[in-house]
Scaffold this motif. Sequence first.
Motif, short mmCIF file in Angstrom:
data_model
loop_
_atom_site.label_atom_id
_atom_site.label_comp_id
_atom_site.label_asym_id
_atom_site.label_seq_id
_atom_site.Cartn_x
_atom_site.Cartn_y
_atom_site.Cartn_z
N SER A 178 0.83 -1.21 0.00
CA SER A 178 0.00 0.00 0.00
C SER A 178 0.86 1.26 0.00
CB SER A 178 -0.93 0.00 1.21
OG SER A 178 -1.78 -1.13 1.21
N VAL A 179 1.92 1.24 0.80
CA VAL A 179 2.82 2.40 0.86
C VAL A 179 3.50 2.59 -0.50
CG1 VAL A 179 4.92 3.32 1.90
CG2 VAL A 179 3.20 2.20 3.34
N GLU A 180 3.97 1.49 -1.06
CA GLU A 180 4.67 1.57 -2.35
C GLU A 180 3.74 2.08 -3.46
OE1 GLU A 180 7.16 -1.35 -5.44
OE2 GLU A 180 6.31 -2.15 -3.60
N LYS A 181 2.52 1.56 -3.51
CA LYS A 181 1.56 1.99 -4.54
C LYS A 181 1.20 3.46 -4.38
CE LYS A 181 -0.61 -2.53 -5.31
NZ LYS A 181 -1.87 -3.33 -5.13
N THR A 182 1.01 3.90 -3.14
CA THR A 182 0.63 5.30 -2.91
C THR A 182 1.76 6.24 -3.31
OG1 THR A 182 -0.83 4.64 -1.09
CG2 THR A 182 -0.20 6.95 -1.19
N GLU A 183 2.99 5.87 -2.99
CA GLU A 183 4.13 6.70 -3.37
C GLU A 183 4.25 6.79 -4.90
OE1 GLU A 183 7.48 6.62 0.04
OE2 GLU A 183 7.22 4.72 -1.00
N MET A 184 4.07 5.66 -5.55
CA MET A 184 4.13 5.66 -7.02
C MET A 184 3.00 6.49 -7.61
SD MET A 184 5.12 1.65 -7.69
CE MET A 184 5.00 1.82 -9.47
N LEU A 185 1.82 6.38 -7.01
CA LEU A 185 0.67 7.13 -7.50
C LEU A 185 0.85 8.63 -7.28
CD1 LEU A 185 -2.08 6.86 -8.82
CD2 LEU A 185 -3.09 6.55 -6.56
N SER A 186 1.45 9.00 -6.15
CA SER A 186 1.67 10.42 -5.89
C SER A 186 2.62 11.03 -6.92
CB SER A 186 2.23 10.62 -4.48
OG SER A 186 3.55 10.11 -4.37
N THR A 187 3.56 10.23 -7.41
CA THR A 187 4.46 10.69 -8.46
C THR A 187 3.73 10.79 -9.79
OG1 THR A 187 6.36 9.66 -7.35
CG2 THR A 187 6.62 10.21 -9.69
N ALA A 188 2.85 9.81 -10.05
CA ALA A 188 2.13 9.78 -11.33
C ALA A 188 1.15 10.94 -11.47
CB ALA A 188 1.40 8.45 -11.47
N VAL A 189 0.52 11.35 -10.36
CA VAL A 189 -0.49 12.42 -10.44
C VAL A 189 0.13 13.81 -10.35
CG1 VAL A 189 -2.22 10.91 -9.37
CG2 VAL A 189 -0.95 12.52 -7.94
N GLN A 190 1.43 13.87 -10.12
CA GLN A 190 2.08 15.16 -9.91
C GLN A 190 1.83 16.18 -11.03
OE1 GLN A 190 6.26 15.61 -10.65
NE2 GLN A 190 6.59 16.47 -8.60
N PRO A 191 2.03 15.82 -12.31
CA PRO A 191 1.81 16.82 -13.38
C PRO A 191 0.38 17.36 -13.40
CG PRO A 191 3.05 14.94 -14.21
CD PRO A 191 2.55 14.56 -12.87
N GLY A 192 -0.60 16.46 -13.31
CA GLY A 192 -1.99 16.90 -13.32
C GLY A 192 -2.35 17.68 -12.08
#
Length: 222
Positions: free
Chosen positions: A50-64
Amino acid sequence: MAEPKKSGASVGRKVILVIVALLVVGFGAMMTIQTVSQRNAMIEIMYNESVEKTEMLSTAVQPGFIAMDGASVEKEFRKITDKEGSQLASLIAANPGGDAIGTYQSETLRQHDLPALVEPYLEQIENKEVVSFISEDAVIVAAPITKYSKRRDEDQYRGMLVTAWSLDRVNAEVKQAVIIQVALAAAILVVLLGATWIVLRNQILTPMVKINGAMRSLVDGD
């Protein structure tokens, strides 16, 4: 008045009952320890994922997120939520003022008040630290969203992504495993008790009955 003497059979049965009780208690303790250990291990695995997925997701949504484009943010987390069996229960992407840029709530999993859950940790998040903990029935992860600079310590805090990952599936899997283990343990216990009864009856109960009978005969003068 003389006290009635206990027969060998009576003593032997008590010994057997004590041994049987110890076997049952031992099996119960072993099953309890195994169940707790198994659940803790499964929760730890999900926690790390869960921690790993959330960190990856936070990076992915950064531009938007930086562009204040809610549709772009939603597009990223939909890659997770649209998967069958996704355990992402609740999500919110919010700016430093607490205004939501994007939100998600599963139709089948319990809703979580994410802003209230992470409120005690806002200072840590604003310091660009990932906060994660386990609530009653979910793994809560809050990851800061930053605007990259050449130096990591100069990254600008732009908001946070908070997720709640349901533990329902873990609890269901543990429950199913426990049912199977209890059934197997019960079958093994029945076999062990049967074998124990036969051995103890032949090795303890029967000889004690014979010895008691012989002693009575001697007392009676036979």
